[in-house]
Structure formats: C-alpha cells, structure tokens
Scaffold this motif. Structure first.
Motif, PDB file in Angstrom:
ATOM      1  N   ILE A 273      -1.092 -13.991 -31.590  1.00 48.94           N
ATOM      2  CA  ILE A 273      -1.345 -12.853 -33.032  1.00 48.94           C
ATOM      3  C   ILE A 273       0.626 -12.272 -33.567  1.00 48.94           C
ATOM      4  N   ALA A 278       0.795  -6.740 -35.658  1.00 51.33           N
ATOM      5  CA  ALA A 278       0.517  -7.077 -34.003  1.00 51.33           C
ATOM      6  C   ALA A 278       0.784  -6.167 -32.834  1.00 51.33           C
ATOM      7  N   VAL A 300       0.111 -11.926 -26.794  1.00 53.99           N
ATOM      8  CA  VAL A 300       1.346 -11.279 -27.939  1.00 53.99           C
ATOM      9  C   VAL A 300       2.443 -10.922 -28.163  1.00 53.99           C
TER      10      VAL A 300
END
Length: 365
Positions: A273, A278, A300
């Motif tokens: 992400i 995000a 992430v």
C-alpha cells in the motif's frame, strides 16, 4: 554496497519538491520542500503556484540532498525524474532540472512513472519487491489497484477510481467540516476520537453488478456533505469526530476489501500500500487485519515514504540502472497522463550513448 547504483531522484508531480538519493535499496537522503502552505488558502493545489514554488526550491533542495547523503554529484550513476503523471507545469520543472544536471554531469537520464515509483519505494523499507506484488495506491490524485510482475517493465492496472480519488474526498470533507487543508491528517486525527459505526455512510461500487476492482468516492462525499448540511439546517451540532470516523471507515473499508479480493483472485500473496493516504492509521490497521485473515503479507512503507518524495523516484531509477534498462533520450518530455503501463520512458537507442560529448567534461561545479 559500493557496487550498487547511486541515483538521485527528482519528484515534482504536484506540490512537493522532492529530491532523494539512493544507493541500491539504501536511502541516503530524502530532502523535501513543500508548498502546501501556499495552497492552503485556496483549499487545494493551484498548478501555477506549485510550478513557481518548484522553480525556487529546486537547486537548494538538490544541494541539501547531496550534503545529507555525503556524496558528490559527480559520484552519481544516474539522474531519475518523474515524467508523469501529474500537473504538466510542475512536471516540466522537474524534467528540465533533471536534464540540466544529467547533461552537465555526463550521467544517464531516466524518466520514470510516478505511480510505479510509489510502489518501488517500499524496497527502501522492506527490501526487494516480490514478483508479483499487488499494489494499492491511494492519494489525492489516484486510487489504483496495480499488479506488478516487474517494477521496471510490467505494471498492469487492475482497477482505478472513476471519479474522486480517496485523498480528494478526504480534502473535500475536511473543508465541509471546516477542518482545513490538507484533509487526510486532520480527518485521521479527529476519527481516533469518534465512532466509526455512528453513521451508516454508503460504500461505493460494492454491489454485485459493480466493477469489482474500481473505486468511486463521489457518492460518499456527497452523502456526507448532505448529512452535515441537514444537521446544520436543523440547528443541530455536527458531531465532527463521529462524522470523521464514519466517513474514514467507509473509505478504508472499500479500499481494503477490494485490494484483498484482488490478491485472492490473482493468487498474489503480497499486498503493498502506497500513496499519501497510506499514512492513514485506520487504513493500515484494517489492511493488516484483513491481510492476516486472507493469508496475504502486507507491506506498507513508513508514512514519510508514502507521500510524494524524491526517494521513491531515486529507488525506481536505481532499479532501472541495476537491471540495465535503457536510459531516456534528451527529448524526454513531461506527460501529465503517462499510463502506469509505462514504468519508465526509455530512449530509442537502448544504450547510454545519449550523453553528449561536452557533458562528459563534468561541467557541474
């Protein structure tokens, strides 16, 4: 480590002048000059203001990045720059600067894709990207599901927003609530003290006949705005924290649900992400929860690497050098609608011979 490519990246697709320096998968410098305060009074980014801010910030930001990294410009193995998508005028500033530095230094030039860069930046946090990787990119301008089998040459669109991007919806709802600009961080902050189940806001494009991977947040934005207007018209107080939490939940519910489904449908066990949204704490938490339940590994980057920055451009540029991808020609231009299927804009010669003879004298001082 010394054998890994040392690349400087320039990012000017919107309102951030970002300059990053990367050696392989190691981040050495990430210098940013933001013009967000100059846009705040307009409630959004003004393209001409952004372009002028890039012009003023470019050279000082590059100098700051070189100093932070502790390297000389002559040591670089290449210059990477966002060629698109983004604001045309802002992109032109970055592309022009990259050409000037590459020419003066006698270094190869790499025009790269903004969206592919957002995916590649995760390598600076978690190491080499698995191939394939599913990527959910969410920002003020993009809400996209992308399947990457080779970050330098093969990025396939699975789904995208058909109207407002997620970050744009955050900005608009923050404006309706009189919370200021940009909306993402302040909505996240207020939502932490609210009830995400307080108001049943709609989830766009989640019906059985809707496109399974596309996104729509325009209807949600309108529903929230009308709910707030009705409260005010009735003389009632608007529960700002509950509205923020319920709106945010509607957005991240749809984003994570579709992203995990795409992973399962395509047999991909890694979800990355990226993009400014995000950095949202609820998106990260719900994505982790749903990925764990589906047996998908979540990647992430830290919040600073999620927003627009030069590090992500340098990361993709370093990957181009490492995989011996063709450098860009001197006629490289900014493309405000550059498709994600073009991770970079190569030259026609497929070599680094585009470097002009005079540039080899290292004119940069």
């Amino acid at each position: 480590m010394a054998d890994e490519p040392l690349v400087l990246g320039i990012e000017t697709s919107c309102d951030e002048t970002g300059v990053g320096i990367v050696r392989g998968h190691t981040l050495l410098a990430d210098a940013i000059a933001s013009s967000v305060d100059e846009h705040a009074r307009f409630g959004g980014v003004v393209p001409e203001v952004a372009s002028r801010a890039h012009l003023e910030a470019m050279v000082p930001t590059i100098d700051r990045a070189l100093k932070e990294a502790g390297v000389s410009a002559r040591d670089l193995d290449g210059i990477a720059v966002t060629a698109g998508p983004g604001l045309a005028g802002a992109l032109l500033v970055g592309v022009s600067a990259a050409k000037a530095y590459a020419y003066a230094l006698g270094k190869p030039l790499y025009g790269v894709n903004h969206l592919a860069s957002h995916i590649c930046v995760d390598q600076l946090e978690h190491g080499a990207l698995p191939e394939p990787t599913m990527a959910l990119l969410v920002s003020g301008g993009h809400s996209s599901l992308l399947l990457s089998t080779d970050i330098t040459s093969d990025v396939r669109p699975m789904g995208s927003t058909i109207d407002d991007a997620a970050g744009e919806a955050f900005d608009k709802i923050a404006r309706v609530l009189n919370l200021g600009f940009p909306g993402g961080p302040v909505i996240d902050r207020y939502a932490k003290e609210g009830d995400p189940a307080a108001i049943a806001f709609p989830r766009g494009l989640t019906g059985p006949r809707d496109p399974i991977y596309d996104f729509s947040f325009s209807g949600l934005k309108t529903a929230v705005a009308r709910w707030i207007e009705a409260k005010r018209a009735a003389g009632e107080d608007v529960p700002v924290r509950d509205v923020a939490a319920s709106f945010q939940e509607a957005v991240v519910d749809v984003l994570t649900r579709k992203a995990v489904r795409a992973c399962k449908d395509e047999g991909v066990d890694h979800l990355m992400i990226g993009g400014g949204v995000a950095a949202n704490s609820r998106l990260r938490a719900l994505a982790q929860e749903r990925c764990e339940a589906a047996g998908v590994r979540l990647r992430v980057p830290r919040p600073k690497l999620c927003t627009d920055n030069g590090a992500m451009v340098a990361a993709l540029g370093a990957e181009m050098v490492a995989r011996n991808r063709a450098a860009s020609d001197w006629d490289l231009s900014a493309d405000s609608s550059l498709p994600v299927t073009d991770p970079h804009v190569p030259g026609t010669s497929h070599t680094h011979d585009h470097v002009h003879e005079v540039s080899k004298e290292n004119l940069y001082s």
